[in-house]
Motif scaffolding. Structure first.
Motif: not given
Length: 306
Positions: A127-128, A132-134
């Motif tokens: 997901s990161v 581009k999940k923080k």
């Protein structure tokens, strides 16, 4: 302002919650037991291709029935959704299961369960980097704690088992990554298709692939096995595959996904002690410490998700 629940209502709600929690724990323990059953089957000179084929042969009828049952009165699937299910079934259950059982030929059941238990962290990392999940500081700490625990047990097993442990660990690690990709890919689809219906369809696809793989790579004479292999395969199919899926879905429905995932933390612990009891695998202080670290890391992740 609504009045507080009566003692009887609160007691009944608490009872229902505890029942749901026990169902979730039972599902996690049964699913983790597949590593123990696989180790027992390997004692009969059965390879991973044959093992997984028998598992899917015996579980396929159950998932066909579930799929037909859940498709009644359900909306029809689009062509895109059908192809997505085929792809996810091949990635999430065929490839993941095959790599897992292949790796179990080289490593202990306890180490296998610890590596697979890193799947939520791989979901987070995917997901990161892809979505581009923080990621927060506590999530990085949770990842580090989990990986430290697995590395601790891995280094311990390498000293005992040598290069075979490295190969087996890499295979199971790839299995965990494969299943993480499946979980990320089902995000939107599960809301449209339904969790149980999606699992049933994906398992049917996986079963066909595993059975087809067997007939492509192995002679039909390999279907003739000792009765113990058939008995263990039926246990693997029903008690370690079909039943845990149902129990986990019931638990999620009763207590929520976050609490059910925390109940699943009993998985690697149960595998460690079952492997010692049934397979005679030793339990060392390093294994217990590594297991504790992995559980702490996953617990932090589950709390963050909640």
């Amino acid at each position: 302002m609504s009045p507080p629940p009566s003692p009887d209502a609160a007691s009944a709600a608490r009872k229902l919650f505890l029942i749901g929690l026990l169902i979730g724990i039972a599902g996690a323990v049964l699913f983790s037991t597949k590593a123990i059953v696989a180790k027992l089957i390997y004692r009969y000179d059965v390879d991973a291709v044959t093992l997984i084929a028998f598992r899917m042969m015996f579980s396929l009828p159950f998932f066909i029935v579930i799929g037909i049952w859940k498709s009644r009165n359900a909306t029809s699937l689009s062509g895109k959704e059908k192809w997505q299910i085929v792809l996810l079934g091949l990635i999430g259950y065929y490839l993941s299961s095959f790599l897992d059982f292949l790796g179990l030929q080289y490593i202990s059941a306890g180490l296998e369960r610890l590596i697979l238990f890193l799947t939520p962290s791989f979901v987070l990392l995917i997901s990161v980097f892809l979505m581009k999940k923080k990621i927060s500081v506590i999530e990085w700490a949770a990842l580090g704690t989990s990986y430290l625990g697995t590395i601790l047990v891995f280094m311990h097993d390498v000293r005992i088992g040598g290069n075979g442990v490295v190969l087996g660990s890499v295979l199971v690690l790839c299995s965990a990554v494969s299943y993480a990709i499946y979980l990320v890919g089902t995000g939107e689809l599960v809301r449209r298709v339904g969790a149980l219906r999606l699992v049933a369809y994906a398992m049917c696809v996986s079963s066909v692939a595993c059975i087809g793989q067997f007939f492509l790579l192995r002679p039909t004479s390999m279907l003739i096995q000792p009765m113990a292999v058939y008995n263990l395969s039926m246990i693997n199919a029903f008690f370690c595959t079909v039943l845990p899926v149902f129990l986990t879905m019931i638990a999620v429905d009763r207590i929520g996904a976050a609490t059910a995932s925390q109940a699943g933390m009993i998985g690697p612990v149960s595998t460690l002690f079952l492997a010692a009891w049934i397979l005679g695998e030793p339990i060392t202080g390093i294994q217990l410490a590594g297991t504790a670290l992995v559980l702490c890391g996953i617990y932090l992740l589950s709390k963050k998700r909640a």
